[in-house]
Design a protein around this motif. Structure first.
Motif, PDB file in Angstrom:
ATOM      1  N   VAL A  61       0.846  -1.193   0.000  1.00  0.00           N
ATOM      2  CA  VAL A  61       0.000   0.000   0.000  1.00  0.00           C
ATOM      3  C   VAL A  61       0.881   1.242   0.000  1.00  0.00           C
ATOM      4  N   ILE A  62       0.515   2.226  -0.816  1.00  0.00           N
ATOM      5  CA  ILE A  62       1.078   3.574  -0.731  1.00  0.00           C
ATOM      6  C   ILE A  62      -0.090   4.511  -0.422  1.00  0.00           C
ATOM      7  N   ARG A 322       7.615   5.070  -4.598  1.00  0.00           N
ATOM      8  CA  ARG A 322       7.704   4.051  -5.655  1.00  0.00           C
ATOM      9  C   ARG A 322       8.951   3.200  -5.488  1.00  0.00           C
ATOM     10  N   ARG A 323      10.077   3.832  -5.126  1.00  0.00           N
ATOM     11  CA  ARG A 323      11.313   3.092  -4.951  1.00  0.00           C
ATOM     12  C   ARG A 323      11.211   2.132  -3.757  1.00  0.00           C
ATOM     13  N   LEU A 324      10.562   2.559  -2.701  1.00  0.00           N
ATOM     14  CA  LEU A 324      10.353   1.679  -1.552  1.00  0.00           C
ATOM     15  C   LEU A 324       9.427   0.524  -1.917  1.00  0.00           C
ATOM     16  N   ALA A 325       8.406   0.818  -2.712  1.00  0.00           N
ATOM     17  CA  ALA A 325       7.496  -0.245  -3.162  1.00  0.00           C
ATOM     18  C   ALA A 325       8.234  -1.269  -4.013  1.00  0.00           C
ATOM     19  N   ARG A 330       6.056  -3.038   2.702  1.00  0.00           N
ATOM     20  CA  ARG A 330       4.643  -3.409   2.778  1.00  0.00           C
ATOM     21  C   ARG A 330       3.706  -2.202   2.779  1.00  0.00           C
ATOM     22  N   PHE A 331       4.066  -1.156   3.535  1.00  0.00           N
ATOM     23  CA  PHE A 331       3.167  -0.010   3.704  1.00  0.00           C
ATOM     24  C   PHE A 331       3.997   1.263   3.722  1.00  0.00           C
ATOM     25  N   LEU A 377      -1.701  -0.972  -3.991  1.00  0.00           N
ATOM     26  CA  LEU A 377      -2.882  -0.157  -3.738  1.00  0.00           C
ATOM     27  C   LEU A 377      -2.445   1.261  -3.396  1.00  0.00           C
ATOM     28  N   VAL A 378      -2.876   2.235  -4.199  1.00  0.00           N
ATOM     29  CA  VAL A 378      -2.597   3.643  -3.946  1.00  0.00           C
ATOM     30  C   VAL A 378      -3.866   4.292  -3.406  1.00  0.00           C
ATOM     31  N   ILE A 379      -3.744   5.024  -2.302  1.00  0.00           N
ATOM     32  CA  ILE A 379      -4.882   5.699  -1.667  1.00  0.00           C
ATOM     33  C   ILE A 379      -4.574   7.187  -1.582  1.00  0.00           C
TER      34      ILE A 379
END
Length: 482
Positions: A61-62, A322-325, A330-331, A377-379
């Motif tokens: 999740v971002i 994005r780089r962390l994803a 995870r979050f 999942l982007v919120i």
């Protein structure tokens, strides 16, 4: 000189040692952390769920949290009736006695205020999006827009706390901490839960570190804040005079001491502490690598905008997210402050949109181009919305809006949500929900469902009660699912 390890071991007798040893996992954890055990280091970061309850649609999740309460009436909830009834007092039949904040409760009138910006329909979905968000409009068909969100809190601190922890009272674990606890980490060299902060307008509502806290969960589940500059995570670098070899040796002996204490005390908190120290050691290499943007091509900055080159900006944080994803964090929680526009709203919200619009859309586009949007999942959204009436005087060019928990807009993209959907409807004046309401606990339950978790089954017993993110409420909104 006395041996501290020997002294620590002598604090318990033989019977005490063997009775307590079975209560902790200190010895096994220590052996693994020091590379002499049989378990892999990945197993230490596994969550309490051996497997997801259901097939997950998203892996990560971002969350782009817009702190202060963005005005849905200027951005996503098009209400032409407000233009026709401009300046009229809010009808009592619409308000229905609902409480107001102390900032407008004593106004003699509540004049209806139309948005000064234009709205247009975009994409095949025909979603109504304000001209203040030209980049977001370009990804309209990727968005799942919820126009019928509502909350119980009417002031910032309890409202943000409610969204992040499921309770208006401080002290509960945050959403990221719950996911770390339940699912663990997919990367043993980075935290499962990372936090990024940026500021918009001057003097925004403050953000407190307890919003990404672990509450009563083990400390290793709290969010780790990344900061702009040469020291992205505080106290991660070795102090002057201490090199990597010294650090490794110090952690080795510290882990031995902690392991002995864990065997004596029979508590999981010490194992958590050992794991945190070891994570910090590994992060000395992984964090500089993930935060160094020098390997990004020019096309990345053309997508996110020039502000992405400046550490600490919203655009730079979206790129870092994005780089962390990509590293399977995870979050990733972003907070962007400055949306609390009680006055001068037309000018101030335009500045906020200029800060956030391009980078928000770029993140969704970037993830899609890399094949990551389907399982990320982007919120996007804040803690509540804004009133349809003006706080203070309504002039031709300026007005403000007060807090409004009764209805507001949040959007999601990727991660198993329906593309091109606008869910829910408010009345013609944008004050009450008339179709498909979504409560904060429903939203939280749905996010957990997308990650493969049945929200009623992810619990933690604390002080005699089993707690969960959604407390004793919440229903998955299946219409939002692809």
């Amino acid at each position: 000189m006395s041996d501290p390890l020997h002294e620590c071991g002598c604090q318990m007798n033989r019977r005490h040692f063997f009775s307590r040893l079975s209560l902790g996992i200190g010895g096994a954890a220590l052996a693994t952390l020091l590379g002499c055990g049989t378990r892999s280091s990945v197993s230490l970061s596994r969550g309490v769920l051996n497997a997801p309850h259901i097939a997950p649609r998203a892996k990560r999740v971002i969350y782009l949290f817009q702190s202060g309460g963005p005005s849905q009436l200027e951005l996503f909830d098009h209400k032409p009736a407000l233009t026709m009834r401009r300046g009229e007092d809010l009808p009592a039949s619409v308000r229905m006695g609902q409480r107001l904040t102390g900032m407008t409760a004593y106004q003699s009138t509540l004049p209806l205020a139309p948005a000064t910006c234009a709205f247009r329909q975009h994409g095949e979905s025909g979603a109504w999006i304000s001209d203040l968000l030209p980049y977001t409009a370009q990804i309209a068909d990727e968005l799942c827009i919820i126009r019928s969100m509502y909350t119980e809190a009417i002031n910032h601190d309890p409202a943000i706390t409610f969204f992040q922890t499921g309770s208006q009272q401080p002290g509960r674990p945050s959403m990221g901490a719950w996911l770390s606890y339940g699912l663990g980490s997919a990367n043993s060299n980075l935290p499962a839960f990372c936090v990024l902060l940026s500021r918009g307008l001057q003097r925004p509502q403050p953000i407190y570190s307890r919003l990404w806290g672990n509450g009563f969960l083990a400390a290793l589940h709290q969010g780790v804040q990344f900061r702009p500059g040469g020291d992205p995570v505080l106290y991660l670098n070795n102090p002057p005079g201490l090199d990597a070899t010294d650090r490794r040796r110090m952690l080795h002996h510290l882990a031995e001491l902690n392991s002995l204490r864990a065997a004596a005390a029979g508590t999981a908190h010490i194992e958590s502490r050992i794991a945190q120290y070891e994570m910090a050691y590994r992060m000395q290499t992984s964090v500089p690598s993930v935060t160094d943007l020098s390997d990004e091509p020019e096309s990345t900055f053309e997508l996110y905008g020039e502000a992405a080159r400046t550490p600490g900006t919203y655009a730079a944080n979206c790129l870092l997210a994005r780089r962390l994803a990509e590293q399977d964090v995870r979050f990733v929680q972003l907070y962007h402050m400055g949306w609390d526009q009680h006055g001068n709203l037309p000018q101030d919200i335009a500045l906020q949109c200029k800060d956030t619009d391009r980078a928000s859309a770029a993140l969704v586009t970037d993830l899609k181009q890399r094949g990551m949007l389907d399982d990320t999942l982007v919120i996007w959204g804040g803690e509540f919305g804004r009133t349809n009436y003006s706080q203070g005087a309504l002039t031709e060019t300026s007005y403000g809006r007060d807090h409004h928990p009764r209805c507001f807009t949040v959007w999601m993209a990727g991660g198993g949500v329906r593309r091109g959907l606008t869910h829910g409807k408010t009345d013609e004046l944008g004050y009450n929900i008339v179709e498909d309401p979504v409560h904060v606990h429903d939203f939280q339950a749905t996010v957990l469902h997308l990650l493969g978790i049945e929200h009623e089954r992810l619990t933690y017993k604390h002080q005699g009660r089993r707690y969960r993110l959604t407390d004793v409420h919440g229903d998955v909104i299946h219409n939002l699912l692809a």
